[in-house]
Write a protein that holds these residues in place. Structure first.
Motif, mmCIF file in Angstrom:
data_model
loop_
_atom_site.group_PDB
_atom_site.id
_atom_site.type_symbol
_atom_site.label_atom_id
_atom_site.label_comp_id
_atom_site.label_asym_id
_atom_site.label_seq_id
_atom_site.Cartn_x
_atom_site.Cartn_y
_atom_site.Cartn_z
ATOM 1 N N ASP A 247 -8.189 20.337 7.953
ATOM 2 C CA ASP A 247 -6.934 19.576 7.924
ATOM 3 C C ASP A 247 -5.980 20.260 6.947
ATOM 4 O O ASP A 247 -6.305 20.411 5.760
ATOM 5 C CB ASP A 247 -7.213 18.143 7.485
ATOM 6 N N THR A 248 -4.803 20.652 7.440
ATOM 7 C CA THR A 248 -3.838 21.336 6.584
ATOM 8 C C THR A 248 -2.779 20.397 6.012
ATOM 9 O O THR A 248 -1.855 20.850 5.335
ATOM 10 C CB THR A 248 -3.131 22.464 7.364
ATOM 11 N N GLU A 249 -2.938 19.089 6.272
ATOM 12 C CA GLU A 249 -1.994 18.109 5.719
ATOM 13 C C GLU A 249 -2.626 17.255 4.625
ATOM 14 O O GLU A 249 -2.029 17.041 3.568
ATOM 15 C CB GLU A 249 -1.463 17.205 6.823
ATOM 16 N N PRO B 218 -8.506 11.261 7.287
ATOM 17 C CA PRO B 218 -7.518 11.843 6.366
ATOM 18 C C PRO B 218 -7.337 10.961 5.134
ATOM 19 O O PRO B 218 -7.192 9.740 5.265
ATOM 20 C CB PRO B 218 -6.232 11.891 7.197
ATOM 21 N N ASP C 139 -3.473 18.041 1.120
ATOM 22 C CA ASP C 139 -4.297 19.216 1.407
ATOM 23 C C ASP C 139 -4.376 20.141 0.197
ATOM 24 O O ASP C 139 -3.368 20.473 -0.417
ATOM 25 C CB ASP C 139 -3.714 19.977 2.598
ATOM 26 N N GLY D 117 -6.989 23.659 4.756
ATOM 27 C CA GLY D 117 -7.886 23.322 5.849
ATOM 28 C C GLY D 117 -9.167 24.126 5.913
ATOM 29 O O GLY D 117 -9.945 23.972 6.859
ATOM 30 N N ARG E 206 -9.992 15.792 3.447
ATOM 31 C CA ARG E 206 -10.967 14.883 4.050
ATOM 32 C C ARG E 206 -12.322 15.135 3.390
ATOM 33 O O ARG E 206 -12.607 16.252 2.953
ATOM 34 C CB ARG E 206 -11.097 15.136 5.553
ATOM 35 N N ASP F 43 -12.153 21.382 5.414
ATOM 36 C CA ASP F 43 -12.133 20.178 6.246
ATOM 37 C C ASP F 43 -11.346 20.315 7.542
ATOM 38 O O ASP F 43 -11.304 19.380 8.339
ATOM 39 C CB ASP F 43 -11.594 18.992 5.445
#
Length: 249
Positions: A158-160, A138, A149, A153, A163, A156
Protein backbone atom coordinates in the motif's frame (compact mmCIF):
# COMPACT_ATOMS: atom_id res chain seq x y z
CA UNK A 1 2.23 0.58 16.93
CA UNK A 2 0.00 -2.28 15.87
CA UNK A 3 -3.48 -3.01 14.66
CA UNK A 4 -5.41 -6.03 15.95
CA UNK A 5 -7.80 -8.24 14.02
CA UNK A 6 -9.78 -8.96 17.18
CA UNK A 7 -11.89 -12.10 17.39
CA UNK A 8 -13.84 -11.60 14.16
CA UNK A 9 -12.47 -13.27 11.06
CA UNK A 10 -13.42 -10.17 9.09
CA UNK A 11 -10.75 -8.29 11.03
CA UNK A 12 -12.34 -5.39 12.90
CA UNK A 13 -9.56 -3.67 14.86
CA UNK A 14 -9.96 -1.69 18.05
CA UNK A 15 -9.37 2.05 18.11
CA UNK A 16 -6.18 3.09 19.86
CA UNK A 17 -6.94 4.00 23.47
CA UNK A 18 -4.97 4.66 26.60
CA UNK A 19 -4.58 1.69 28.94
CA UNK A 20 -7.09 2.05 31.76
CA UNK A 21 -7.10 -1.25 33.55
CA UNK A 22 -7.57 -4.85 32.55
CA UNK A 23 -10.17 -7.56 32.88
CA UNK A 24 -9.89 -11.22 32.06
CA UNK A 25 -12.13 -12.97 29.58
CA UNK A 26 -15.06 -13.49 31.93
CA UNK A 27 -15.25 -9.78 32.75
CA UNK A 28 -13.81 -10.09 36.24
CA UNK A 29 -10.91 -7.98 37.44
CA UNK A 30 -7.54 -9.15 36.29
CA UNK A 31 -5.25 -10.59 38.97
CA UNK A 32 -2.57 -8.33 40.35
CA UNK A 33 0.95 -8.91 41.61
CA UNK A 34 2.62 -12.31 41.28
CA UNK A 35 -0.57 -14.15 40.27
CA UNK A 36 -0.76 -12.17 37.03
CA UNK A 37 2.71 -13.24 35.96
CA UNK A 38 1.69 -16.88 35.51
CA UNK A 39 0.09 -15.83 32.25
CA UNK A 40 3.26 -14.26 30.94
CA UNK A 41 6.18 -16.55 31.81
CA UNK A 42 5.28 -20.12 30.94
CA UNK A 43 8.55 -21.75 29.85
CA UNK A 44 9.02 -23.92 26.77
CA UNK A 45 11.16 -27.03 26.92
CA UNK A 46 14.38 -26.90 24.91
CA UNK A 47 15.70 -29.87 22.97
CA UNK A 48 18.87 -31.04 24.70
CA UNK A 49 20.69 -32.24 21.56
CA UNK A 50 20.65 -29.02 19.52
CA UNK A 51 22.82 -25.93 19.71
CA UNK A 52 21.83 -22.44 20.74
CA UNK A 53 20.43 -19.44 18.94
CA UNK A 54 23.72 -17.61 19.50
CA UNK A 55 25.50 -20.47 17.74
CA UNK A 56 23.26 -20.07 14.70
CA UNK A 57 20.71 -22.80 15.38
CA UNK A 58 17.37 -21.84 13.77
CA UNK A 59 14.79 -21.04 16.42
CA UNK A 60 12.41 -23.68 15.04
CA UNK A 61 14.92 -26.34 16.08
CA UNK A 62 15.14 -25.19 19.70
CA UNK A 63 11.86 -26.50 21.19
CA UNK A 64 11.60 -30.13 22.25
CA UNK A 65 9.54 -32.15 19.77
CA UNK A 66 7.64 -34.13 22.38
CA UNK A 67 6.77 -30.91 24.19
CA UNK A 68 5.48 -29.41 20.94
CA UNK A 69 3.31 -32.46 20.27
CA UNK A 70 1.88 -32.46 23.77
CA UNK A 71 1.22 -28.73 24.04
CA UNK A 72 -0.16 -28.37 20.51
CA UNK A 73 -2.65 -31.14 21.30
CA UNK A 74 -3.58 -29.64 24.66
CA UNK A 75 -4.02 -26.04 23.47
CA UNK A 76 -5.22 -26.45 19.89
CA UNK A 77 -2.42 -24.21 18.65
CA UNK A 78 -1.20 -25.50 15.26
CA UNK A 79 2.12 -27.24 15.88
CA UNK A 80 4.08 -25.15 13.37
CA UNK A 81 2.79 -21.92 14.88
CA UNK A 82 3.62 -23.17 18.38
CA UNK A 83 7.10 -24.07 17.15
CA UNK A 84 7.56 -20.45 16.05
CA UNK A 85 6.37 -19.00 19.35
CA UNK A 86 8.32 -21.42 21.54
CA UNK A 87 11.50 -21.12 19.49
CA UNK A 88 11.36 -17.34 19.66
CA UNK A 89 10.78 -17.42 23.42
CA UNK A 90 13.72 -19.78 23.95
CA UNK A 91 15.98 -17.58 21.81
CA UNK A 92 14.78 -14.45 23.55
CA UNK A 93 15.43 -15.91 26.99
CA UNK A 94 18.89 -16.94 25.83
CA UNK A 95 19.95 -13.49 24.66
CA UNK A 96 17.67 -11.38 26.89
CA UNK A 97 17.19 -13.43 30.09
CA UNK A 98 16.12 -10.31 31.97
CA UNK A 99 13.03 -10.02 29.75
CA UNK A 100 11.33 -13.27 30.89
CA UNK A 101 9.20 -13.64 27.76
CA UNK A 102 6.86 -16.65 27.79
CA UNK A 103 5.94 -18.57 24.64
CA UNK A 104 2.32 -18.22 25.66
CA UNK A 105 2.46 -14.43 25.46
CA UNK A 106 3.53 -14.72 21.82
CA UNK A 107 0.81 -17.33 21.32
CA UNK A 108 -1.81 -15.04 22.83
CA UNK A 109 -0.78 -12.29 20.44
CA UNK A 110 -0.66 -14.72 17.53
CA UNK A 111 -4.22 -15.83 18.20
CA UNK A 112 -5.62 -12.32 18.46
CA UNK A 113 -3.71 -11.06 15.43
CA UNK A 114 -4.19 -13.88 12.91
CA UNK A 115 -5.63 -16.95 14.64
CA UNK A 116 -2.15 -18.47 14.37
CA UNK A 117 -1.93 -17.76 10.65
CA UNK A 118 -5.31 -19.30 9.81
CA UNK A 119 -7.50 -16.18 9.76
CA UNK A 120 -8.29 -16.33 6.04
CA UNK A 121 -8.56 -20.10 5.90
CA UNK A 122 -4.85 -20.59 5.33
CA UNK A 123 -2.15 -22.18 7.45
CA UNK A 124 1.55 -22.01 8.21
CA UNK A 125 3.60 -24.25 5.95
CA UNK A 126 6.42 -26.47 7.15
CA UNK A 127 8.95 -23.77 6.24
CA UNK A 128 7.18 -21.37 8.60
CA UNK A 129 5.68 -19.15 5.91
CA UNK A 130 1.94 -18.51 5.79
CA UNK A 131 0.18 -20.22 2.90
CA UNK A 132 -1.64 -16.97 2.09
CA UNK A 133 -0.55 -13.38 2.64
CA UNK A 134 -2.10 -11.83 5.74
CA UNK A 135 -2.45 -8.11 5.12
CA UNK A 136 -4.44 -5.86 7.43
CA UNK A 137 -6.79 -3.04 6.60
CA UNK A 138 -5.44 0.44 5.72
CA UNK A 139 -4.46 2.31 8.89
CA UNK A 140 -6.28 5.43 7.72
CA UNK A 141 -7.71 6.57 11.04
CA UNK A 142 -11.17 5.15 10.37
CA UNK A 143 -11.53 3.04 13.52
CA UNK A 144 -7.79 2.42 13.63
CA UNK A 145 -4.64 4.37 14.30
CA UNK A 146 -3.69 6.60 11.37
CA UNK A 147 -0.29 5.77 9.87
CA UNK A 148 0.58 7.21 6.48
CA UNK A 149 2.64 5.07 4.11
CA UNK A 150 6.19 4.70 5.43
CA UNK A 151 7.70 2.13 3.07
CA UNK A 152 6.38 3.02 -0.39
CA UNK A 153 4.38 -0.19 -0.22
CA UNK A 154 7.45 -2.42 -0.01
CA UNK A 155 6.18 -4.42 2.99
CA UNK A 156 2.41 -4.09 2.77
CA UNK A 157 1.75 -3.29 -0.88
CA UNK A 158 0.00 0.00 0.00
CA UNK A 159 1.55 3.29 -1.10
CA UNK A 160 -1.01 5.47 0.70
CA UNK A 161 -1.38 3.96 4.17
CA UNK A 162 0.56 1.48 6.24
CA UNK A 163 -1.03 -1.90 6.97
CA UNK A 164 -0.21 -4.62 9.48
CA UNK A 165 1.38 -7.65 7.83
CA UNK A 166 2.03 -11.33 8.51
CA UNK A 167 0.99 -13.79 11.21
CA UNK A 168 2.03 -11.39 13.98
CA UNK A 169 0.52 -8.35 12.16
CA UNK A 170 3.55 -6.06 12.26
CA UNK A 171 3.34 -2.63 10.64
CA UNK A 172 6.16 -1.51 8.32
CA UNK A 173 7.60 1.06 10.75
CA UNK A 174 7.92 -1.54 13.51
CA UNK A 175 9.31 -4.09 11.07
CA UNK A 176 11.93 -1.60 9.87
CA UNK A 177 13.14 -1.12 13.45
CA UNK A 178 12.85 -4.67 14.85
CA UNK A 179 13.00 -7.17 11.99
CA UNK A 180 15.06 -10.12 13.25
CA UNK A 181 16.23 -13.20 11.39
CA UNK A 182 15.40 -16.46 13.14
CA UNK A 183 15.57 -19.36 10.68
CA UNK A 184 19.15 -19.15 9.46
CA UNK A 185 18.60 -17.93 5.90
CA UNK A 186 19.91 -14.45 6.65
CA UNK A 187 16.79 -12.60 5.48
CA UNK A 188 14.04 -11.57 7.93
CA UNK A 189 10.64 -12.46 6.45
CA UNK A 190 7.53 -10.83 7.93
CA UNK A 191 5.42 -13.71 6.59
CA UNK A 192 7.55 -16.34 8.37
CA UNK A 193 6.29 -17.31 11.84
CA UNK A 194 9.83 -17.80 13.17
CA UNK A 195 11.15 -14.42 12.00
CA UNK A 196 7.92 -12.62 12.87
CA UNK A 197 7.75 -14.16 16.37
CA UNK A 198 11.36 -13.32 17.19
CA UNK A 199 10.90 -9.79 15.85
CA UNK A 200 7.80 -9.43 18.01
CA UNK A 201 9.78 -10.76 20.98
CA UNK A 202 12.46 -8.12 20.45
CA UNK A 203 9.85 -5.37 20.35
CA UNK A 204 8.00 -6.70 23.40
CA UNK A 205 11.19 -6.84 25.45
CA UNK A 206 12.06 -3.31 24.38
CA UNK A 207 8.58 -2.05 25.29
CA UNK A 208 8.15 -3.87 28.58
CA UNK A 209 11.60 -4.52 29.99
CA UNK A 210 10.88 -7.36 32.41
CA UNK A 211 7.77 -9.23 31.25
CA UNK A 212 7.99 -11.40 34.36
CA UNK A 213 6.37 -8.50 36.21
CA UNK A 214 2.79 -7.40 35.74
CA UNK A 215 3.77 -3.81 34.99
CA UNK A 216 6.36 -4.91 32.44
CA UNK A 217 4.00 -7.34 30.75
CA UNK A 218 1.22 -4.79 30.49
CA UNK A 219 3.63 -2.19 29.12
CA UNK A 220 4.83 -4.64 26.48
CA UNK A 221 1.33 -5.53 25.30
CA UNK A 222 0.29 -1.87 25.37
CA UNK A 223 3.28 -1.10 23.18
CA UNK A 224 1.99 -3.67 20.71
CA UNK A 225 -1.55 -2.27 20.77
CA UNK A 226 -2.88 0.37 23.15
CA UNK A 227 -6.48 -0.88 23.31
CA UNK A 228 -7.46 -2.18 26.77
CA UNK A 229 -9.71 -4.73 25.05
CA UNK A 230 -6.68 -6.05 23.15
CA UNK A 231 -4.70 -6.46 26.38
CA UNK A 232 -7.65 -8.29 27.96
CA UNK A 233 -7.89 -10.76 25.09
CA UNK A 234 -4.15 -11.46 24.93
CA UNK A 235 -4.08 -12.00 28.69
CA UNK A 236 -7.04 -14.35 28.48
CA UNK A 237 -5.46 -16.52 25.81
CA UNK A 238 -1.95 -16.39 27.29
CA UNK A 239 -3.31 -17.57 30.64
CA UNK A 240 -5.47 -20.23 28.99
CA UNK A 241 -2.57 -21.63 26.98
CA UNK A 242 -0.30 -21.73 30.03
CA UNK A 243 -2.95 -23.52 32.08
CA UNK A 244 -3.68 -26.06 29.37
CA UNK A 245 0.02 -26.74 28.80
CA UNK A 246 0.64 -27.21 32.50
CA UNK A 247 -2.29 -29.63 32.78
CA UNK A 248 -0.84 -31.71 29.96
CA UNK A 249 2.51 -32.33 31.64
Amino acid sequence: MRKTWGAAVAGVGAAVLLLSGCTVGDGSAAPSGPDATFAVFAPAEAAASVGTYRDGTPTAQLPDGAWLDRVADATGIPRRALQGYAGAALASNEVRPECHLGWNTLAGIGWVESHHGTIFGGHIDDDGVTSDLIIGVPLDGDGFQQIADSDEGAVDGDTEWDRAVGPMQIVPTTWAAWATEANGDGVPDIHNIDDASLSAAEYLCYSGGDLGTEDGWRAAITGYNESPAYLDEVLDFADRYATEAEAAR
